[in-house]
Design a protein around this motif. Sequence first.
Motif, PDB file in Angstrom:
ATOM      1  N   ALA A  34       0.797  -1.220   0.060  1.00  0.00           N
ATOM      2  CA  ALA A  34       0.075  -0.022  -0.145  1.00  0.00           C
ATOM      3  C   ALA A  34       0.878   1.071   0.090  1.00  0.00           C
ATOM      4  O   ALA A  34       0.527   2.238  -0.646  1.00  0.00           O
ATOM      5  CB  ALA A  34      -0.981   0.054   1.192  1.00  0.00           C
ATOM      6  N   ILE A  35       2.159   1.367   0.574  1.00  0.00           N
ATOM      7  CA  ILE A  35       2.968   2.351   0.561  1.00  0.00           C
ATOM      8  C   ILE A  35       3.553   2.677  -0.681  1.00  0.00           C
ATOM      9  O   ILE A  35       3.784   3.782  -0.909  1.00  0.00           O
ATOM     10  CB  ILE A  35       3.836   2.144   1.981  1.00  0.00           C
ATOM     11  N   LEU A  36       3.881   1.519  -1.533  1.00  0.00           N
ATOM     12  CA  LEU A  36       4.423   1.817  -2.601  1.00  0.00           C
ATOM     13  C   LEU A  36       3.607   2.664  -3.623  1.00  0.00           C
ATOM     14  O   LEU A  36       4.214   2.994  -4.726  1.00  0.00           O
ATOM     15  CB  LEU A  36       4.894   0.399  -3.421  1.00  0.00           C
ATOM     16  N   VAL A  37       2.347   2.633  -3.605  1.00  0.00           N
ATOM     17  CA  VAL A  37       1.601   3.162  -4.630  1.00  0.00           C
ATOM     18  C   VAL A  37       1.460   4.735  -4.223  1.00  0.00           C
ATOM     19  O   VAL A  37       1.176   5.300  -3.399  1.00  0.00           O
ATOM     20  CB  VAL A  37       0.071   2.668  -4.375  1.00  0.00           C
ATOM     21  N   GLN A  38       2.093   5.437  -5.139  1.00  0.00           N
ATOM     22  CA  GLN A  38       2.514   6.869  -5.163  1.00  0.00           C
ATOM     23  C   GLN A  38       1.656   7.650  -6.302  1.00  0.00           C
ATOM     24  O   GLN A  38       1.786   6.867  -7.425  1.00  0.00           O
ATOM     25  CB  GLN A  38       4.123   7.034  -5.178  1.00  0.00           C
ATOM     26  N   GLU A  39       1.222   8.703  -6.043  1.00  0.00           N
ATOM     27  CA  GLU A  39       0.592   9.694  -7.050  1.00  0.00           C
ATOM     28  C   GLU A  39       1.831   9.981  -8.465  1.00  0.00           C
ATOM     29  O   GLU A  39       2.790  10.191  -7.913  1.00  0.00           O
ATOM     30  CB  GLU A  39       0.285  10.642  -6.634  1.00  0.00           C
ATOM     31  N   GLY A  40       1.168   9.778  -9.514  1.00  0.00           N
ATOM     32  CA  GLY A  40       2.062  10.056 -10.610  1.00  0.00           C
ATOM     33  C   GLY A  40       3.189   9.391 -10.941  1.00  0.00           C
ATOM     34  O   GLY A  40       4.012   9.758 -11.805  1.00  0.00           O
ATOM     35  N   VAL A  41       3.206   8.065 -10.331  1.00  0.00           N
ATOM     36  CA  VAL A  41       4.433   7.314 -10.606  1.00  0.00           C
ATOM     37  C   VAL A  41       3.662   5.881 -10.914  1.00  0.00           C
ATOM     38  O   VAL A  41       2.764   5.479 -10.114  1.00  0.00           O
ATOM     39  CB  VAL A  41       5.123   7.017  -9.322  1.00  0.00           C
ATOM     40  N   PHE A  42       4.144   5.231 -11.799  1.00  0.00           N
ATOM     41  CA  PHE A  42       3.948   3.610 -12.229  1.00  0.00           C
ATOM     42  C   PHE A  42       4.509   2.844 -11.053  1.00  0.00           C
ATOM     43  O   PHE A  42       5.774   2.748 -10.976  1.00  0.00           O
ATOM     44  CB  PHE A  42       4.442   3.296 -13.424  1.00  0.00           C
ATOM     45  N   SER A  43       4.025   2.439 -10.117  1.00  0.00           N
ATOM     46  CA  SER A  43       4.427   1.734  -9.108  1.00  0.00           C
ATOM     47  C   SER A  43       4.401   0.084  -9.138  1.00  0.00           C
ATOM     48  O   SER A  43       3.167  -0.335  -9.332  1.00  0.00           O
ATOM     49  CB  SER A  43       3.599   2.019  -7.733  1.00  0.00           C
ATOM     50  N   SER A  44       5.442  -0.427  -9.053  1.00  0.00           N
ATOM     51  CA  SER A  44       5.554  -1.942  -9.342  1.00  0.00           C
ATOM     52  C   SER A  44       5.414  -2.633  -7.967  1.00  0.00           C
ATOM     53  O   SER A  44       6.040  -2.383  -7.188  1.00  0.00           O
ATOM     54  CB  SER A  44       6.687  -2.495 -10.098  1.00  0.00           C
ATOM     55  N   VAL A  45       4.280  -3.539  -7.963  1.00  0.00           N
ATOM     56  CA  VAL A  45       4.055  -4.182  -6.619  1.00  0.00           C
ATOM     57  C   VAL A  45       4.170  -5.531  -6.821  1.00  0.00           C
ATOM     58  O   VAL A  45       3.369  -6.346  -7.499  1.00  0.00           O
ATOM     59  CB  VAL A  45       2.477  -3.863  -6.050  1.00  0.00           C
ATOM     60  N   GLY A  46       5.449  -5.834  -6.623  1.00  0.00           N
ATOM     61  CA  GLY A  46       5.860  -7.358  -7.079  1.00  0.00           C
ATOM     62  C   GLY A  46       6.181  -7.361  -8.639  1.00  0.00           C
ATOM     63  O   GLY A  46       6.517  -6.140  -9.093  1.00  0.00           O
ATOM     64  N   ASP A  47       6.553  -8.522  -9.213  1.00  0.00           N
ATOM     65  CA  ASP A  47       7.010  -8.528 -10.485  1.00  0.00           C
ATOM     66  C   ASP A  47       6.003  -8.496 -11.715  1.00  0.00           C
ATOM     67  O   ASP A  47       6.283  -8.400 -12.809  1.00  0.00           O
ATOM     68  CB  ASP A  47       7.846  -9.811 -10.942  1.00  0.00           C
ATOM     69  N   ASP A  48       4.650  -8.638 -11.197  1.00  0.00           N
ATOM     70  CA  ASP A  48       3.489  -8.890 -12.147  1.00  0.00           C
ATOM     71  C   ASP A  48       2.260  -7.946 -11.857  1.00  0.00           C
ATOM     72  O   ASP A  48       1.299  -8.253 -12.251  1.00  0.00           O
ATOM     73  CB  ASP A  48       3.063 -10.503 -12.089  1.00  0.00           C
ATOM     74  N   LEU A  49       2.533  -6.935 -11.182  1.00  0.00           N
ATOM     75  CA  LEU A  49       1.413  -5.818 -10.851  1.00  0.00           C
ATOM     76  C   LEU A  49       2.077  -4.517 -10.865  1.00  0.00           C
ATOM     77  O   LEU A  49       2.772  -4.077 -10.037  1.00  0.00           O
ATOM     78  CB  LEU A  49       0.777  -6.291  -9.397  1.00  0.00           C
ATOM     79  N   THR A  50       1.509  -3.597 -11.638  1.00  0.00           N
ATOM     80  CA  THR A  50       1.777  -2.254 -11.586  1.00  0.00           C
ATOM     81  C   THR A  50       0.488  -1.669 -11.414  1.00  0.00           C
ATOM     82  O   THR A  50      -0.427  -1.630 -12.180  1.00  0.00           O
ATOM     83  CB  THR A  50       2.141  -2.028 -13.096  1.00  0.00           C
ATOM     84  N   VAL A  51       0.611  -0.431 -10.778  1.00  0.00           N
ATOM     85  CA  VAL A  51      -0.515   0.530 -10.393  1.00  0.00           C
ATOM     86  C   VAL A  51      -0.013   1.848 -10.574  1.00  0.00           C
ATOM     87  O   VAL A  51       0.903   2.343 -10.082  1.00  0.00           O
ATOM     88  CB  VAL A  51      -0.834   0.293  -8.952  1.00  0.00           C
ATOM     89  N   TYR A  52      -1.000   2.707 -11.058  1.00  0.00           N
ATOM     90  CA  TYR A  52      -0.572   3.972 -11.410  1.00  0.00           C
ATOM     91  C   TYR A  52      -1.691   4.847 -11.094  1.00  0.00           C
ATOM     92  O   TYR A  52      -3.267   4.689 -10.950  1.00  0.00           O
ATOM     93  CB  TYR A  52      -0.452   4.282 -13.046  1.00  0.00           C
ATOM     94  N   ALA A  53      -1.731   6.059 -10.168  1.00  0.00           N
ATOM     95  CA  ALA A  53      -2.464   6.757  -9.851  1.00  0.00           C
ATOM     96  C   ALA A  53      -2.199   8.404 -10.086  1.00  0.00           C
ATOM     97  O   ALA A  53      -0.868   8.700  -9.866  1.00  0.00           O
ATOM     98  CB  ALA A  53      -2.966   6.836  -8.183  1.00  0.00           C
ATOM     99  N   ARG A  54      -3.049   9.056 -10.753  1.00  0.00           N
ATOM    100  CA  ARG A  54      -2.713  10.552 -11.057  1.00  0.00           C
ATOM    101  C   ARG A  54      -2.437  11.427 -10.085  1.00  0.00           C
ATOM    102  O   ARG A  54      -1.609  12.025  -9.941  1.00  0.00           O
ATOM    103  CB  ARG A  54      -3.876  11.107 -12.264  1.00  0.00           C
ATOM    104  N   TYR A  55      -3.243  11.275  -9.159  1.00  0.00           N
ATOM    105  CA  TYR A  55      -3.025  12.050  -7.797  1.00  0.00           C
ATOM    106  C   TYR A  55      -3.848  11.457  -6.732  1.00  0.00           C
ATOM    107  O   TYR A  55      -4.779  10.559  -6.639  1.00  0.00           O
ATOM    108  CB  TYR A  55      -3.368  13.474  -8.006  1.00  0.00           C
ATOM    109  N   ARG A  56      -3.511  11.783  -5.676  1.00  0.00           N
ATOM    110  CA  ARG A  56      -4.092  11.366  -4.213  1.00  0.00           C
ATOM    111  C   ARG A  56      -4.606  12.493  -3.234  1.00  0.00           C
ATOM    112  O   ARG A  56      -4.291  13.442  -3.127  1.00  0.00           O
ATOM    113  CB  ARG A  56      -3.073  10.493  -3.454  1.00  0.00           C
ATOM    114  N   ASP A  57      -5.760  12.126  -3.161  1.00  0.00           N
ATOM    115  CA  ASP A  57      -6.679  13.267  -2.222  1.00  0.00           C
ATOM    116  C   ASP A  57      -6.168  12.984  -0.756  1.00  0.00           C
ATOM    117  O   ASP A  57      -5.514  12.370  -0.392  1.00  0.00           O
ATOM    118  CB  ASP A  57      -8.189  12.975  -2.304  1.00  0.00           C
TER     119      ASP A  57
END
Length: 289
Positions: A34-57
Motif C-alpha cells: 500500500a505504501i508503494l503506490v504513489q501519485e504520478g508514478v507507475f508503482s510496481s507491486v511485485g513482478d507482475d502488478l503495476t499500479v498508477y494513480a494520477r493524484y491522491r486526495d
Amino acid sequence: MSVILCYGLNLWLVPASQFAFRAWQYEIRNQLAAILVQEGVFSSVGDDLTVYARYRDRDGTLRGILVHDARERGAPVTILAEAGRITPGPNGPRVTLENGERQQVERVPPPPGSPPGTPASTRLSVLSFTENSIDLARTSRGVGGEGGERYRNAQERTIDELLRPDPADHVPDRDLRRFKAEAHQRLASPLNAIGFGLVALATALTGQFRRHGGGLRLFTGILVVVALLAVGLMTNNLAARQNAMIPLIWVNALLPGLVAAWAISGLPGLPQWRRPRPPEANPARANPA
C-alpha cells in the motif's frame, strides 16, 4: 547427544523458525504494497502488478487509476478507473475501484475443424463496472493455492506435512518430490554427527604413531569430511529431482560411519596380506647392549 540435538533442530526448531520468518516477511511485504503506490508514478507491486494513480486526495482517495495485472499467466488484465481507495483486507491491503473498465487479452483456441497447425488467436474482452476490488498483497498466485494464501515451501513444513501433504493444497508433482526428499534428508542428516566423528577417530587412530607431525593425517580427515559434505549436497539435489535416488541419502549418512568403525576395529574380514603391516620393532632398542 549431538544426534538428539540435530534431530530437535531438523524436526522442530528449524521448520518453526522458517515458518515464522517467512510469515513475518510476507506480512511486511504486503503492508508495504500500500505504501508503494504513489501519485504520478507507475508503482510496481511485485513482478507482475503495476499500479498508477494520477493524484491522491488528502483523505487517501486515488484518482485516475490504471492497474496492469499480469498475475494470471497468458491473460493479462488492464483496469482503468476514475477513483479508488486502499483498504485493509484479511490477506493484506486491497484497492477498491469505482466507475471503471476492465480489459483482458485472452487466447482463443482455433475453432473445430481448423487445419492442423492453426495457431490460437487472441481476443480482447472489455467489461465496465461500478465497483471492483484487487488484492495488492497477492502479488503472484500461490502454487497450488487460491486467493491470497501464502504457499509454504518444504523448509517450513513438518515431517508429517512433507510425507502426507494436504490434498487441498494441490501441491504439484515437482514439489511433492522435493517434499519427500526433504523429509528423508531431515531424518538422515543427524546421523552424520556419528559418521563424521568416527571418520575423525579413524584418521587419528589408524596408521603409524608419530610423536611429531601427523599434519598430513589431519588434513586427510578434513578432506574426507569435506568430500562427504559435497556428496551429500549432490545426493540431496538428485533425490529432489528423482525420488528413486532417495536411498543415496541414507547411504551417504550411514556408510562413512560404518567404514570408519570397520577401520578402527582393525579391518576384520580383510585378508591378512591386504592389511597394513604394523611398524616393526627396532632390535637395537628392544635388546639394549
